[in-house]
Design an enzyme around this catalytic site. Sequence first.
Site, PDB file in Angstrom:
ATOM      1  N   HIS A  27      39.033  40.754  35.782  1.00 45.67           N
ATOM      2  CA  HIS A  27      38.180  39.666  35.300  1.00 45.67           C
ATOM      3  C   HIS A  27      36.692  39.981  35.435  1.00 45.67           C
ATOM      4  CE1 HIS A  27      41.695  36.940  35.341  1.00 45.67           C
ATOM      5  NE2 HIS A  27      41.972  37.383  36.536  1.00 45.67           N
TER       6      HIS A  27
HETATM    7  O1  RIB Z   1      39.798  33.699  37.971  1.00 45.55           O
HETATM    8  C1  RIB Z   1      39.368  34.993  38.286  1.00 45.55           C
HETATM    9  C2  RIB Z   1      38.156  34.957  39.160  1.00 45.55           C
HETATM   10  O2  RIB Z   1      38.487  34.370  40.425  1.00 45.55           O
HETATM   11  C3  RIB Z   1      37.613  36.349  39.497  1.00 45.55           C
HETATM   12  O3  RIB Z   1      36.240  36.272  39.715  1.00 45.55           O
HETATM   13  C4  RIB Z   1      38.325  36.677  40.777  1.00 45.55           C
HETATM   14  O4  RIB Z   1      37.602  37.628  41.563  1.00 45.55           O
HETATM   15  C5  RIB Z   1      38.326  35.353  41.461  1.00 45.55           C
HETATM   16  O5  RIB Z   1      37.049  35.193  42.075  1.00 45.55           O
END
Ligand code: RIB
Length: 311
Positions: free
Chosen positions: A241
Amino acid sequence: MTKPIIIDCDPGVDDAVALFLAFSRKNDLNILGITTVGGNVPLNAVTANALTTCHHANMNHIPVHAGCGRPLVKTHLYTAEHVHGKSGLGNAQLSLALRGPGAQHGVDFIIETLHAHPQKVTLVALGPLTNLAMALVKDPSIRDKVEELVFMGGAIYEGNTPGGQAEFNIYNDPHAAHVVLNSGLKTTMIGLETTSYAQLTRERAQELLTLGNPTAKMVFDMVELMHIADLDWGKKGCVLHDVCAVAYVLSPQYFKGKACHVAVEMDSPLTQGRTVVDWHGKNSQSAQVFVTNEMDTEAFFTLLFQALSTY
Ligand code: RIB
Ligand code: CA
């Protein structure tokens, strides 16, 4: 001309990989500092992980400052050790950082750095938006010092927290997200639809080992746990992500999206933390966020693997 940025994060496996990407692009990014926020694991752990990640990448000159350990209003943090492991960096063998965080609170570091830098600064947020919200409330004038906020968070459709309604970062601090998304900052949202194009499959993960350097090996060791957790959500690999947010800062041409109005559900016990994205432009409110929904997967992984090959 390098782009000045501050990275606010909650390492976290994908945060750490995002940092490795950012660190590798010295000719493009001037990282003024890293601030940490409680999220994937508690504040002390995310801060230690940020310091460790800098240490592994020989980037100990970058200031690291701890920020907020809890959301603005919600009384507790929903952490994700089941995804990122107890340490927060999966199964990576970590060498201890030789330094601690800076004495200044992360929120004050953000404010001071924005005022001190001669150019407008791009903020890259990879965790709950608590620090940025606090900074904007404490000193609204920083708005004029920010080039753009690029944040990983939110979703147009389903979330990734229990109940499937809200994305983790926004779920953890919906009130902070409300403050930030209504602050007037030029904002780009890298939400779950976009990050679904960044699924590191086992086949690709194996290619990390062919890069033959300790950082790529550390990434390989980090991602397995998150991979297993992501399979549970029907994914085909570990979803990187946060790396997408840094990739957007470096190569926005790899992304598609459009300006939309985005609101945050703050009160409903069923949907708290859900980003309400007016994707079809049906309401009259201003489209204040550039919401991405697509990314060029091959270009993304080429960018990432090229970066990891430089270590
Ligand atoms: O939903 C994904 C996010 O939440 C990313 O930033 C992961 O590191 C968590 O922080
Ligand atoms: Ca994160």
